[in-house]
Design a protein around this motif. Sequence first.
Motif, short mmCIF file in Angstrom:
data_model
loop_
_atom_site.label_atom_id
_atom_site.label_comp_id
_atom_site.label_asym_id
_atom_site.label_seq_id
_atom_site.Cartn_x
_atom_site.Cartn_y
_atom_site.Cartn_z
N MET A 10 -20.33 -8.84 -16.40
CA MET A 10 -19.64 -9.19 -15.17
C MET A 10 -18.78 -8.01 -14.73
O MET A 10 -17.81 -7.65 -15.41
CB MET A 10 -18.77 -10.43 -15.38
CG MET A 10 -19.54 -11.62 -15.95
SD MET A 10 -18.54 -13.11 -16.03
CE MET A 10 -17.34 -12.64 -17.26
N ASN A 11 -19.15 -7.40 -13.62
CA ASN A 11 -18.42 -6.25 -13.07
C ASN A 11 -17.76 -6.65 -11.76
O ASN A 11 -18.09 -7.67 -11.17
CB ASN A 11 -19.39 -5.08 -12.84
CG ASN A 11 -20.02 -4.58 -14.13
OD1 ASN A 11 -19.43 -4.66 -15.20
ND2 ASN A 11 -21.23 -4.05 -14.01
N SER A 12 -16.84 -5.81 -11.33
CA SER A 12 -16.14 -6.03 -10.05
C SER A 12 -15.63 -7.47 -9.95
O SER A 12 -15.83 -8.15 -8.94
CB SER A 12 -17.07 -5.72 -8.88
OG SER A 12 -17.54 -4.39 -8.95
N LEU A 13 -14.96 -7.91 -10.98
CA LEU A 13 -14.50 -9.29 -11.03
C LEU A 13 -13.45 -9.57 -9.96
O LEU A 13 -12.62 -8.70 -9.63
CB LEU A 13 -13.96 -9.62 -12.41
CG LEU A 13 -15.05 -9.86 -13.46
CD1 LEU A 13 -14.49 -9.75 -14.86
CD2 LEU A 13 -15.69 -11.23 -13.25
N LYS A 14 -13.51 -10.79 -9.44
CA LYS A 14 -12.59 -11.24 -8.40
C LYS A 14 -11.81 -12.44 -8.90
O LYS A 14 -12.27 -13.15 -9.81
CB LYS A 14 -13.39 -11.66 -7.16
CG LYS A 14 -14.33 -10.60 -6.61
CD LYS A 14 -15.16 -11.16 -5.46
CE LYS A 14 -16.13 -10.12 -4.91
NZ LYS A 14 -16.95 -10.67 -3.80
#
Length: 116
Positions: free
Chosen positions: A82-86
């Motif tokens: 999971m990248n660029s988590l918000k």
Amino acid sequence: QVQLVESGGGAVQPGGYLRLSCAASGSTFYIYAMGWYRQAPGKQRTLVARITKTDIANYADFVKGRFTISRDNAKNTVYLQMNSLKPEDTAVYYCYSEGGVPIVNWGQGTQVTVSS
């Protein structure tokens, strides 16, 4: 029956990354797909990503381009990078498997919190 054990959850700042793992044991021979759902407080459990034994992957629109699902059949393990988590990715993430009896099995869930 299949037993699923997740690991890798935690807290991260927005823009950060985490990698979830889910190891299957038991009647793994019958598994033909594995994947991840998530459930945020007050919301329904929602499919995040799914991958078949032949590596066909599907993603929910809200994670496309940010999350990657993969599996190691020899280890009976599925991963979710999971990248660029918000902040809206904050939820309990559940691993599941398809195949065998019962046809769907669930892990215990792992918390992912994205907050500054």
